[in-house]
Design a protein around this motif. Structure first.
Motif: not given
Length: 171
Positions: A60-77
């Motif tokens: 069972t995967v709880f899959a974050p969207t692209n927007t969810a990743f974009a909302n991480l603090p700058k540089g985190t991803l």
């Protein structure tokens, strides 16, 4: 009657050969086919988890969207995707995965049975807490972050995906 039977068989054959049947795809392939999960797919590839999540499961995967990743603090991803941070990336990604095939009805049933909360043990070893906020299922991570489930029951041959609007973080 014979024409209907031939037509039904033809439609089924086309669906199977063209991949329209989502059960023919595993959870990774389902995510790959989603325009809203390109960042997750890139992270799964960078984290060397494609083979694992393409395995028998069930997952069972709880899959974050692209927007969810974009909302991480700058540089985190960008930092997480660096080869030197492979273990950290794998930990975060596997924190979004629970062993078993837990569809939305089962999640809500577990919340009800747990008197408002369901604790889900992740493949990473941490826990997620599912609860209801109005009619929405929300997932709370170990750091107190909250993700809302925005789409449910995207079924694959080896599990199910529930789409969430926030990247979850373990301790």
């Amino acid at each position: 009657m014979k024409t209907k039977k031939i037509l039904s068989s033809t439609i089924l054959a086309i669906a199977l050969f063209t991949g329209i049947n989502s059960f023919a795809q595993n959870v990774v392939e389902v995510a790959v086919s989603s325009a809203d999960h390109t960042t997750l797919v890139a992270a799964v590839k960078a984290g060397s988890l494609v083979e694992t999540l393409s395995g028998a499961g069930p997952f069972t995967v709880f899959a974050p969207t692209n927007t969810a990743f974009a909302n991480l603090p700058k540089g985190t991803l960008e930092t997480l995707l660096e080869p030197a941070n492979l273990t950290t990336l794998q930990g975060i990604l596997t924190y979004h995965v629970v062993a078993g095939n837990i569809d939305s009805k089962a999640v809500v049933a577990a919340i009800t049975a747990g008197k408002g909360k369901a604790v889900l043990k992740t493949v990473q070893g941490g826990v997620l807490t599912a609860s209801l906020k109005g009619k929405n299922v929300v997932i709370t991570d170990e750091k107190g972050g909250v993700a809302t489930v925005t789409a449910v029951d995207l079924k694959g041959s080896n599990g199910v995906i529930h789409v969430i609007d926030t990247v979850l973080m373990h301790k």
